[in-house]
Design an enzyme around this catalytic site. Sequence first.
Site, PDB file in Angstrom:
ATOM      1  N   CYS A 122       0.820  -1.211   0.000  1.00  0.00           N
ATOM      2  CA  CYS A 122       0.000   0.000   0.000  1.00  0.00           C
ATOM      3  C   CYS A 122       0.855   1.263   0.000  1.00  0.00           C
ATOM      4  CB  CYS A 122      -0.904  -0.025   1.232  1.00  0.00           C
ATOM      5  SG  CYS A 122      -1.850   1.484   1.450  1.00  0.00           S
ATOM      6  N   CYS A 336      -7.196   1.201  -5.488  1.00  0.00           N
ATOM      7  CA  CYS A 336      -6.980   0.647  -4.146  1.00  0.00           C
ATOM      8  C   CYS A 336      -5.501   0.416  -3.889  1.00  0.00           C
ATOM      9  CB  CYS A 336      -7.690  -0.694  -4.017  1.00  0.00           C
ATOM     10  SG  CYS A 336      -9.431  -0.517  -3.810  1.00  0.00           S
TER      11      CYS A 336
HETATM   12  S1  SF4 Z   1      -3.773  -0.666   3.796  1.00  0.00           S
HETATM   13 FE1  SF4 Z   1      -4.675   0.798   5.257  1.00  0.00          FE
HETATM   14  S2  SF4 Z   1      -3.624   0.322   7.189  1.00  0.00           S
HETATM   15 FE2  SF4 Z   1      -2.382  -0.606   5.569  1.00  0.00          FE
HETATM   16  S3  SF4 Z   1      -0.823   0.969   5.067  1.00  0.00           S
HETATM   17 FE3  SF4 Z   1      -2.568   1.241   3.654  1.00  0.00          FE
HETATM   18  S4  SF4 Z   1      -3.837   2.815   4.642  1.00  0.00           S
HETATM   19 FE4  SF4 Z   1      -2.460   1.991   6.222  1.00  0.00          FE
END
Ligand code: SF4
Length: 362
Positions: A122, A336
């Site tokens: 992410c 996403c």
């Molecule tokens: S998926 Fe959600 S919790 Fe994980 S790094 Fe990305 S924003 Fe943060």
Amino acid sequence: MKNTRKTFLDVPVDDFLEFTRDQDVPVFHAKQVYDWYFKKGADDFAAMTNIPLAFREKLASRYSLHPLHLSRKDVSALDGTIRYHFHGHDGKDISAVYLPDGDRLSLCLSTQVGCAYRCGFCASGLVPFQRQLSAAEMLDQILLIQKDQARPVTNLLFMGMGEPLANYTQVLQSIRWITSAQGLGMSPSRVTLSTSGLVPQIRKLADDGVRVKLAISLHAVRDEVRLKIMPVSGRFGVRELIKSAKYYFQKTKSPVTFEYILLKGVNDHLADAIRLAYLVKGFINHVNLIPYNPVGSMPYERPSPESVARFQSWLRQRGVPVFVRKPKGLDIESACGQLGPEAMSNTPQVPSKRKWRMGAAA
Ligand code: SF4
């Protein structure tokens, strides 16, 4: 743009009513201020023409109406997704993603500046955690985008930058405004809160009677794999996480969905599908498969469309309702997992992005 005044929405309602009384102003004018903000899209206190001028001036000297300033928007040439950039009172950049799809107008909100959870797939995890957003800053993302679009959003997703449950109090307060008649009056069933799996807060959410949809970012079904891609798993294992999701579902009767990013060769095997089907048994809701969206230097790859379809059919064969999420806003780093600093995503297969500044082509 720095703004040192407090936002009126950050003042508890009772205190705001008391402040109004202290000015010798009838309390119904305080209620009108909320109406102007939530329902009439006022830009500033001066626009609130049914409120006495002296009170409007007092409000303006003491509070700001909008804590955020819309600085830019990037529009996807692929699908019309829009990434809005705002500046907070301290100049921090805050993003929200608007996802129009026919009559469904969804908005993905940020809850923190940066994220401390550092999930390996992410982009938000690459931005160091800097601060929490206030409830007013979350609400202002909605209000300013609705104003820009000249129509209300239909669905809200707490899925932007940040772990919402690590900012529990402010997120809860914003949800109360979103779902209350005095605020936006949206049904909780149109609000989805996503979490990487903070078990105590999931249980607390159920105990606090919040009835939004809960999206559990599961992404792996075995602790050793999950720990590699989501460091938060070191604190809460998969089994514990599923138990807390069941608790939420049983206590609130609100839907729980499971998000599963498919990473080639990491979590897309038959054994993963079998265990995933086992874990989500008993939940009536579905699994969202998200083929990985590329992020800069991250070491993952998206599985082929055939692998994604195969994984989906493995789940279907086991009775799991499952959807594959179509990437949106891929060319503007807004799909996403891509919501990080700009120019981080490695997306050579899509056209270069079209940038707009305050609605005008740059
Ligand atoms: S998926 Fe959600 S919790 Fe994980 S790094 Fe990305 S924003 Fe943060």
